[in-house]
Design a protein around this motif. Structure first.
Motif, PDB file in Angstrom:
ATOM      1  N   VAL A   1       0.777  -1.172  -0.072  1.00  0.00           N
ATOM      2  CA  VAL A   1      -0.089   0.039  -0.044  1.00  0.00           C
ATOM      3  C   VAL A   1       0.768   1.282  -0.068  1.00  0.00           C
ATOM      4  O   VAL A   1       1.765   1.357   0.983  1.00  0.00           O
ATOM      5  N   LEU A   2       0.900   2.175  -0.916  1.00  0.00           N
ATOM      6  CA  LEU A   2       1.444   3.259  -0.833  1.00  0.00           C
ATOM      7  C   LEU A   2       0.336   4.491  -0.971  1.00  0.00           C
ATOM      8  O   LEU A   2      -0.384   4.616  -1.752  1.00  0.00           O
ATOM      9  N   LEU A   3       0.678   5.099   0.188  1.00  0.00           N
ATOM     10  CA  LEU A   3      -0.155   6.530   0.340  1.00  0.00           C
ATOM     11  C   LEU A   3       0.832   7.594   0.230  1.00  0.00           C
ATOM     12  O   LEU A   3       1.911   7.964   0.922  1.00  0.00           O
ATOM     13  N   LEU A   4       0.334   8.626  -0.879  1.00  0.00           N
ATOM     14  CA  LEU A   4       1.219   9.807  -0.950  1.00  0.00           C
ATOM     15  C   LEU A   4       0.562  11.148  -0.545  1.00  0.00           C
ATOM     16  O   LEU A   4      -0.753  11.138  -0.012  1.00  0.00           O
ATOM     17  N   GLU A   5       1.205  12.197  -0.475  1.00  0.00           N
ATOM     18  CA  GLU A   5       0.697  13.614  -0.223  1.00  0.00           C
ATOM     19  C   GLU A   5       0.440  13.936   0.975  1.00  0.00           C
ATOM     20  O   GLU A   5      -0.613  14.360   1.379  1.00  0.00           O
ATOM     21  N   ASN A   6       1.267  13.274   1.999  1.00  0.00           N
ATOM     22  CA  ASN A   6       0.885  13.344   3.577  1.00  0.00           C
ATOM     23  C   ASN A   6      -0.498  13.027   3.979  1.00  0.00           C
ATOM     24  O   ASN A   6      -1.309  13.569   4.731  1.00  0.00           O
ATOM     25  N   ILE A   7      -1.120  11.940   3.324  1.00  0.00           N
ATOM     26  CA  ILE A   7      -2.442  11.430   3.892  1.00  0.00           C
ATOM     27  C   ILE A   7      -2.493  11.126   5.369  1.00  0.00           C
ATOM     28  O   ILE A   7      -1.329  10.834   5.998  1.00  0.00           O
ATOM     29  N   HIS A   8      -3.499  11.560   5.692  1.00  0.00           N
ATOM     30  CA  HIS A   8      -3.687  11.593   7.249  1.00  0.00           C
ATOM     31  C   HIS A   8      -3.081  10.267   7.928  1.00  0.00           C
ATOM     32  O   HIS A   8      -3.381   9.049   7.410  1.00  0.00           O
ATOM     33  N   ARG A   9      -2.654  10.113   9.017  1.00  0.00           N
ATOM     34  CA  ARG A   9      -1.827   9.031   9.651  1.00  0.00           C
ATOM     35  C   ARG A   9      -2.849   7.984   9.907  1.00  0.00           C
ATOM     36  O   ARG A   9      -2.483   6.783  10.121  1.00  0.00           O
ATOM     37  N   ASP A  10      -3.977   8.350  10.240  1.00  0.00           N
ATOM     38  CA  ASP A  10      -5.060   7.389  10.543  1.00  0.00           C
ATOM     39  C   ASP A  10      -5.299   6.314   9.482  1.00  0.00           C
ATOM     40  O   ASP A  10      -5.535   5.185   9.746  1.00  0.00           O
ATOM     41  N   ALA A  11      -5.134   6.820   8.280  1.00  0.00           N
ATOM     42  CA  ALA A  11      -5.185   6.040   7.203  1.00  0.00           C
ATOM     43  C   ALA A  11      -4.379   4.980   7.106  1.00  0.00           C
ATOM     44  O   ALA A  11      -4.446   3.546   7.181  1.00  0.00           O
ATOM     45  N   PHE A  12      -2.944   5.439   7.412  1.00  0.00           N
ATOM     46  CA  PHE A  12      -1.571   4.331   7.656  1.00  0.00           C
ATOM     47  C   PHE A  12      -1.870   3.519   8.950  1.00  0.00           C
ATOM     48  O   PHE A  12      -1.803   2.125   8.297  1.00  0.00           O
ATOM     49  N   GLN A  13      -2.617   4.133   9.895  1.00  0.00           N
ATOM     50  CA  GLN A  13      -2.666   2.897  10.901  1.00  0.00           C
ATOM     51  C   GLN A  13      -3.772   2.077  10.780  1.00  0.00           C
ATOM     52  O   GLN A  13      -3.857   0.811  10.877  1.00  0.00           O
ATOM     53  N   LEU A  14      -4.724   2.370   9.903  1.00  0.00           N
ATOM     54  CA  LEU A  14      -5.749   1.397   9.657  1.00  0.00           C
ATOM     55  C   LEU A  14      -5.092   0.143   8.723  1.00  0.00           C
ATOM     56  O   LEU A  14      -5.293  -0.897   8.889  1.00  0.00           O
ATOM     57  N   PHE A  15      -4.398   0.564   7.655  1.00  0.00           N
ATOM     58  CA  PHE A  15      -3.768  -0.340   6.850  1.00  0.00           C
ATOM     59  C   PHE A  15      -2.692  -1.463   7.828  1.00  0.00           C
ATOM     60  O   PHE A  15      -2.726  -2.353   7.472  1.00  0.00           O
ATOM     61  N   GLU A  16      -2.040  -0.613   8.538  1.00  0.00           N
ATOM     62  CA  GLU A  16      -0.891  -1.318   9.166  1.00  0.00           C
ATOM     63  C   GLU A  16      -1.599  -2.247  10.213  1.00  0.00           C
ATOM     64  O   GLU A  16      -1.008  -3.521  10.028  1.00  0.00           O
ATOM     65  N   SER A  17      -2.474  -1.853  10.919  1.00  0.00           N
ATOM     66  CA  SER A  17      -3.139  -2.616  11.952  1.00  0.00           C
ATOM     67  C   SER A  17      -3.781  -3.953  11.590  1.00  0.00           C
ATOM     68  O   SER A  17      -4.090  -5.001  11.928  1.00  0.00           O
ATOM     69  N   ASP A  18      -4.189  -3.856   9.967  1.00  0.00           N
ATOM     70  CA  ASP A  18      -4.721  -4.901   9.317  1.00  0.00           C
ATOM     71  C   ASP A  18      -3.737  -5.885   8.654  1.00  0.00           C
ATOM     72  O   ASP A  18      -4.331  -6.907   7.878  1.00  0.00           O
TER      73      ASP A  18
END
Length: 408
Positions: free
Chosen positions: A12-29
């Protein structure tokens, strides 16, 4: 528990400083997720896209047809913003890649900015702020007005436009609007039959439309001439909606008393980069850096909303609220069931052929959902036994099949 495909291998690649909550949702899954601050150019994206399964962007990264053609593993694209015009959604659909966005999450943030800009323009606050920072005392009332009793025209009465309408009316403004679709007015707002009717009757004009062929240069010299002298324009929608040179001319001539512009035809890719606009240094012109949805609340909500849609698609196949894909809402897969997800060309006979393949292999179809667009069909079926790669390969051989996933 055995899964269809190890999540740690899904990139999963999230660009343009997308909110960290999105990162954490993918990471926790359990996904392999990377969060980066900057946008990518087309060439940079072409180099990286072959290894990406899920791509998250905001408004500055353009996902073009050549990028999509090279995206061999890409399952879905998330636009962490309202618009999706930065993605070739038709090319994505043809390659079985659903696109998701967040059409509601920054509604309040944009609406509040517009109301603030209306007040700034009416009181010439940008000039006052600049003068006072330069040590100039300019206590004047000429050209400064209350917004109560003034008429606001809204072009595009969707989620944001209607929210602006409610806030403006609560401050004593009269609201008229035009939308290409029939919309229920909120409060005392009045729908007018044509765009031109709105232009002729406003003190303030605010645009809330997407970027389409119809909205490109929607506001230019011939439209400005319909507006009364001393009116104001606000654009927090898309940069190509306003013809900037015509707007500049109208401001310099005094026909328009002011303007607030949050979006531009060409915008820098990263913070700190310089840009040039003919609107620079004009009186009573409020310029902002595409910050309509840039509040902590909005970015958090957007991050959560889009990430959850992407996760639902990956984990159970749901495509509800995708902007370019047949919509199917699917629940949790029951223990012992195996869900087959197939995207295919929308041609007669495909469902019959797939059912025959499953039946010939000894599978019993328990549930089945099919939704189509003009270009593709999206099929979900659940069977009672694991037919694995053999079934997947049999379906792949069908001339109309584009992509198949099996979930269990």
């Amino acid at each position: 528990m055995e899964v269809s495909y190890p999540k740690k291998k899904i990139n999963v690649l999230l660009l343009e400083n997308i909110h960290r909550d999105a990162f954490q949702l993918f990471e926790s899954d359990g996904f392999n997720v990377r969060l980066e601050k900057a946008a990518l150019t087309e060439q940079e994206l072409l180099e990286r896209i072959p290894d990406i399964h899920i791509l998250g962007i905001r408004s500055k990264t353009n996902v073009t047809a050549p990028v999509i053609a090279k995206a061999k593993r890409l399952l879905s694209i998330g636009c962490f913003c309202i618009g999706t015009n930065q993605v070739d959604t038709q090319a994505a659909e043809g390659r079985a890649i659903p696109v998701f966005n967040a059409p509601y999450s920054n509604t309040r943030s944009v609406a509040e900015l517009v109301i603030g800009e209306i007040i700034m323009l009416a009181r010439r606050l940008s000039d006052q702020i600049r003068n006072n920072h330069e040590g100039k005392w300019t206590k004047v009332s000429d050209g400064c007005f209350e917004i109560r009793g003034k008429t606001l025209g809204i072009i595009g009465y969707g989620h944001i436009g209607s929210q602006v309408s409610v806030l403006a009316e609560s401050m004593g403004m009269k609201v008229i609007f035009y939308d290409i679709q029939t919309k229920l007015p909120l409060g005392n707002a009045v729908s007018l039959p044509t765009y031109e009717d709105v232009l002729k009757n406003v003190d303030f004009l605010s645009f809330h439309v997407p970027e389409t062929e119809e909205t490109m240069n929607l506001f230019q010299k011939k439209h400005i001439q319909l507006m009364k002298k001393g009116s104001y324009v606000i654009n927090a929608s898309r940069g190509r909606v306003l013809q900037i040179d015509d707007l500049t001319e109208a401001l310099k001539s005094g026909h328009l008393a002011g303007a607030a512009v949050d979006v531009f035809p060409e915008e820098p890719k990263a913070n700190g980069e310089s840009y040039k606009s003919p609107l620079h240094n004009l009186e009573n012109v409020v310029l902002t850096s595409h910050i309509g949805g840039s509040t902590e609340e909005a970015q958090k909500n957007i991050g959560t909303e889009v990430a959850e849609k992407l996760l639902k698609f990956i984990n159970n196949g749901s495509t509800s609220l995708s902007v370019n894909f047949p919509n199917i809402e699917l629940g949790t897969i029951k223990p012992g069931f195996h869900r087959i997800l197939n995207i295919h060309k929308n041609q007669p006979g495909f469902l019959r052929d797939i059912n025959s393949i499953v039946s010939d292999m000894g599978g019993n179809i328990l549930t089945q959902n099919l939704s189509t667009s003009m270009q593709i069909g999206y099929l979900s079926m659940e069977i009672d036994k694991n037919l694995g790669d053999e079934l997947k390969n049999r379906i792949k051989e069908h001339p109309h099949s584009i992509r198949t996933r099996i979930l269990y």
